[in-house]
Design an enzyme around this catalytic site. Sequence first.
Site, PDB file in Angstrom:
ATOM      1  N   CYS A  79       9.366   5.799   2.073  1.00 41.93           N
ATOM      2  CA  CYS A  79       9.388   4.560   2.874  1.00 41.93           C
ATOM      3  C   CYS A  79      10.770   3.964   3.080  1.00 41.93           C
ATOM      4  O   CYS A  79      11.160   3.718   4.227  1.00 41.93           O
ATOM      5  CB  CYS A  79       8.474   3.520   2.229  1.00 41.93           C
ATOM      6  SG  CYS A  79       6.738   3.964   2.343  1.00 41.93           S
ATOM      7  N   ARG A  97       2.409   1.069  -3.990  1.00 34.37           N
ATOM      8  CA  ARG A  97       3.473   1.965  -4.466  1.00 34.37           C
ATOM      9  C   ARG A  97       2.831   3.254  -4.945  1.00 34.37           C
ATOM     10  O   ARG A  97       1.853   3.210  -5.715  1.00 34.37           O
ATOM     11  CB  ARG A  97       4.218   1.345  -5.652  1.00 34.37           C
ATOM     12  CG  ARG A  97       5.006   0.103  -5.350  1.00 34.37           C
ATOM     13  CD  ARG A  97       5.306  -0.636  -6.631  1.00 34.37           C
ATOM     14  NE  ARG A  97       4.073  -0.986  -7.333  1.00 34.37           N
ATOM     15  CZ  ARG A  97       4.001  -1.399  -8.598  1.00 34.37           C
ATOM     16  NH1 ARG A  97       5.083  -1.490  -9.324  1.00 34.37           N
ATOM     17  NH2 ARG A  97       2.839  -1.712  -9.149  1.00 34.37           N
TER      18      ARG A  97
HETATM   19  N1  LIG Z   1       3.520   6.491   1.091  1.00 36.33           N
HETATM   20  C1  LIG Z   1       3.643   5.223   0.763  1.00 36.33           C
HETATM   21  O1  LIG Z   1       3.925   4.873  -0.379  1.00 36.33           O
HETATM   22  C2  LIG Z   1       3.444   4.151   1.811  1.00 36.33           C
HETATM   23  C3  LIG Z   1       3.335   2.815   1.407  1.00 36.33           C
HETATM   24  C4  LIG Z   1       3.128   1.849   2.379  1.00 36.33           C
HETATM   25  C5  LIG Z   1       3.051   2.196   3.712  1.00 36.33           C
HETATM   26  N2  LIG Z   1       3.180   3.499   4.068  1.00 36.33           N
HETATM   27  C6  LIG Z   1       3.053   3.837   5.489  1.00 36.33           C
HETATM   28  O2  LIG Z   1       1.763   4.393   5.708  1.00 36.33           O
HETATM   29  C7  LIG Z   1       1.807   5.404   6.712  1.00 36.33           C
HETATM   30  C8  LIG Z   1       1.248   6.712   6.184  1.00 36.33           C
HETATM   31  O3  LIG Z   1       2.081   7.145   5.128  1.00 36.33           O
HETATM   32  P1  LIG Z   1       1.645   8.332   4.153  1.00 36.33           P
HETATM   33  O4  LIG Z   1       2.685   8.403   3.095  1.00 36.33           O
HETATM   34  O5  LIG Z   1       0.214   8.133   3.760  1.00 36.33           O
HETATM   35  O6  LIG Z   1       1.755   9.568   5.159  1.00 36.33           O
HETATM   36  P2  LIG Z   1       1.273  11.097   4.927  1.00 36.33           P
HETATM   37  O7  LIG Z   1       2.211  11.926   5.690  1.00 36.33           O
HETATM   38  O8  LIG Z   1       1.080  11.321   3.456  1.00 36.33           O
HETATM   39  O9  LIG Z   1      -0.179  11.152   5.588  1.00 36.33           O
HETATM   40  C9  LIG Z   1      -0.430  11.072   6.960  1.00 36.33           C
HETATM   41  C10 LIG Z   1      -1.682  11.893   7.259  1.00 36.33           C
HETATM   42  O10 LIG Z   1      -2.124  11.631   8.586  1.00 36.33           O
HETATM   43  C11 LIG Z   1      -2.661  12.828   9.128  1.00 36.33           C
HETATM   44  N3  LIG Z   1      -2.708  12.709  10.595  1.00 36.33           N
HETATM   45  C12 LIG Z   1      -1.683  12.604  11.476  1.00 36.33           C
HETATM   46  N4  LIG Z   1      -2.165  12.463  12.729  1.00 36.33           N
HETATM   47  C13 LIG Z   1      -3.515  12.434  12.639  1.00 36.33           C
HETATM   48  C14 LIG Z   1      -4.582  12.289  13.589  1.00 36.33           C
HETATM   49  N5  LIG Z   1      -4.342  12.097  14.900  1.00 36.33           N
HETATM   50  N6  LIG Z   1      -5.839  12.346  13.146  1.00 36.33           N
HETATM   51  C15 LIG Z   1      -6.109  12.514  11.839  1.00 36.33           C
HETATM   52  N7  LIG Z   1      -5.156  12.633  10.886  1.00 36.33           N
HETATM   53  C16 LIG Z   1      -3.862  12.596  11.278  1.00 36.33           C
HETATM   54  C17 LIG Z   1      -1.711  13.879   8.607  1.00 36.33           C
HETATM   55  O11 LIG Z   1      -2.292  15.161   8.654  1.00 36.33           O
HETATM   56  C18 LIG Z   1      -1.475  13.390   7.159  1.00 36.33           C
HETATM   57  O12 LIG Z   1      -2.432  13.944   6.273  1.00 36.33           O
HETATM   58  C19 LIG Z   1       3.276   5.489   7.143  1.00 36.33           C
HETATM   59  O13 LIG Z   1       3.473   4.678   8.272  1.00 36.33           O
HETATM   60  C20 LIG Z   1       4.014   4.901   5.958  1.00 36.33           C
HETATM   61  O14 LIG Z   1       5.246   4.323   6.321  1.00 36.33           O
HETATM   62  C21 LIG Z   1       3.350   4.477   3.159  1.00 36.33           C
END
Ligand SMILES: NC(=O)c1ccc[n+]([C@@H]2O[C@H](COP(=O)([O-])OP(=O)(O)OC[C@H]3O[C@@H](n4cnc5c(N)ncnc54)[C@H](O)[C@@H]3O)[C@@H](O)[C@H]2O)c1
Length: 434
Positions: free
Chosen positions: A263, A154
């Site tokens: 999410c 979280r």
């Molecule tokens: N945010 C949460 O609380 C949470 C919790 C559990 C699961 N998730 C899941 O985790 C995943 C990521 O979520 P997030 O919140 O960290 O996303 P985010 O948008 O904060 O981060 C994603 C990052 O990936 C980078 N990126 C995209 N394509 C890339 C590539 N080809 N090479 C290198 N970097 C690349 C982007 O620039 C960005 O910095 C999602 O699927 C989300 O559903 C998120």
Amino acid sequence: MRIAMIGTGYVGLVSGVCFSDFGHDVICVDKAEQKIDMLKAGQVPIYEPGLDVLMARNVAAGRLSFTTDLAAAVDGADAVFIAVGTPTRRGDGHADLTYVMAAAEEIAQAVTGYTVIVTKSTVPVGTNRNVWETVKAANPQAEFDVASNPEFLREGAAIDDFMRPDRVVVGVENDRAAEVMAEIYRPLYLRDFPILTTDLESAEMIKYAANAFLATKITFINEIAGLCEKVGADVKEVSRGIGLDGRIGNKFLHAGPGYGGSCFPKDTAALARIGQDHAHPMQITETVIRVNDEIKKRMIEKIRDACDDHFNGKTVAVLGVTFKPNTDDMRDAPSLSIVPALIGGGAKVRVVDPQGKSEGEALLPGVEWCDDPYIAARGADVVVLLTEWNEFRALNLSEIAASMKSARMVDLRNIYSKTTALKSGFETYVGVGR
Ligand SMILES: NC(=O)c1ccc[n+]([C@@H]2O[C@H](COP(=O)([O-])OP(=O)(O)OC[C@H]3O[C@@H](n4cnc5c(N)ncnc54)[C@H](O)[C@@H]3O)[C@@H](O)[C@H]2O)c1
């Protein structure tokens, strides 16, 4: 273990930092040069309590580094984690897998030696198999397996959640990949945190089922809150009364302005879509999505009622705009529907948020940002409590009430009580479900 973490967002950065703290060698990769520049300079691009200290410690120990060069990070890695975004695809509710598949293509070109390609992003059932096919097609010589390792942290409590998880879920197809994953999570295994090993599809499904269940629980109590208002019950008492039942549990039973965040909205939409695609409509989830939208609209009506039925010419002080406390994340925050409705109706909106300004400035045009709640409330007609930051839990209500044009409070997180507010000089107090 040598780990490459693709994506340094809320999940990738926390996971990368925590894995390095376990003792692994971690290289975090992002396409966003600005993020990597900041990280190299020792700055954390997101707000997550404790992350800066843990990051600095592991960089200093030589176990953690940052790069935009995906190929260099993947070369020689034992495991490559994909932790890129999977937002809602425009138009149809599907999870947009463009970033995941683009990462898989790039990894395929760079992989050397046996590597486990692990998807940490939340992805629909079948995606890990698609990743396998994509990598195989792009690089038939590659020696690799895929693994599904959904993340349950979280925001705001991410490090603790990662270091002390309720469980770790690992979907694999063979022992070789399972052994690499076991080695990566060994520090947690040694401390008896449950590690659940499943097939790929079940691991992918667990993540969506968990989030849809939690969204359902929140929406259930929010719907009960609406009924409490009609019949004169207090939802806080009701939550306590049902939450003490061990079969129900007291978590996620706080009535509020509807779920938002990075999410729940996208994952419920994706699950509904997966159901439709498989001719198995997820009727409960579809209803939850619809009810949650209605709840958000009801919050705007509550504020309008407190503003004498119109926003025109009113000044509203909004305390909190991030989707929850202890994060700067504004994705799908309730504030993004509530604040524009106030401004659209002609209100002047003042906003305070301990961490929300950097993201919120672009997302909430036309608001006036204030440094503290006392400044925001001065001369205002209504104060709206929207995010329950600790800073807003012990306000001097008498001082606030005395400084307002008309002392009215809409408390969408039930932080205060009507008795306390009225005693402090408020003429009106409106909560949720009481
Ligand atoms: N945010 C949460 O609380 C949470 C919790 C559990 C699961 N998730 C899941 O985790 C995943 C990521 O979520 P997030 O919140 O960290 O996303 P985010 O948008 O904060 O981060 C994603 C990052 O990936 C980078 N990126 C995209 N394509 C890339 C590539 N080809 N090479 C290198 N970097 C690349 C982007 O620039 C960005 O910095 C999602 O699927 C989300 O559903 C998120």
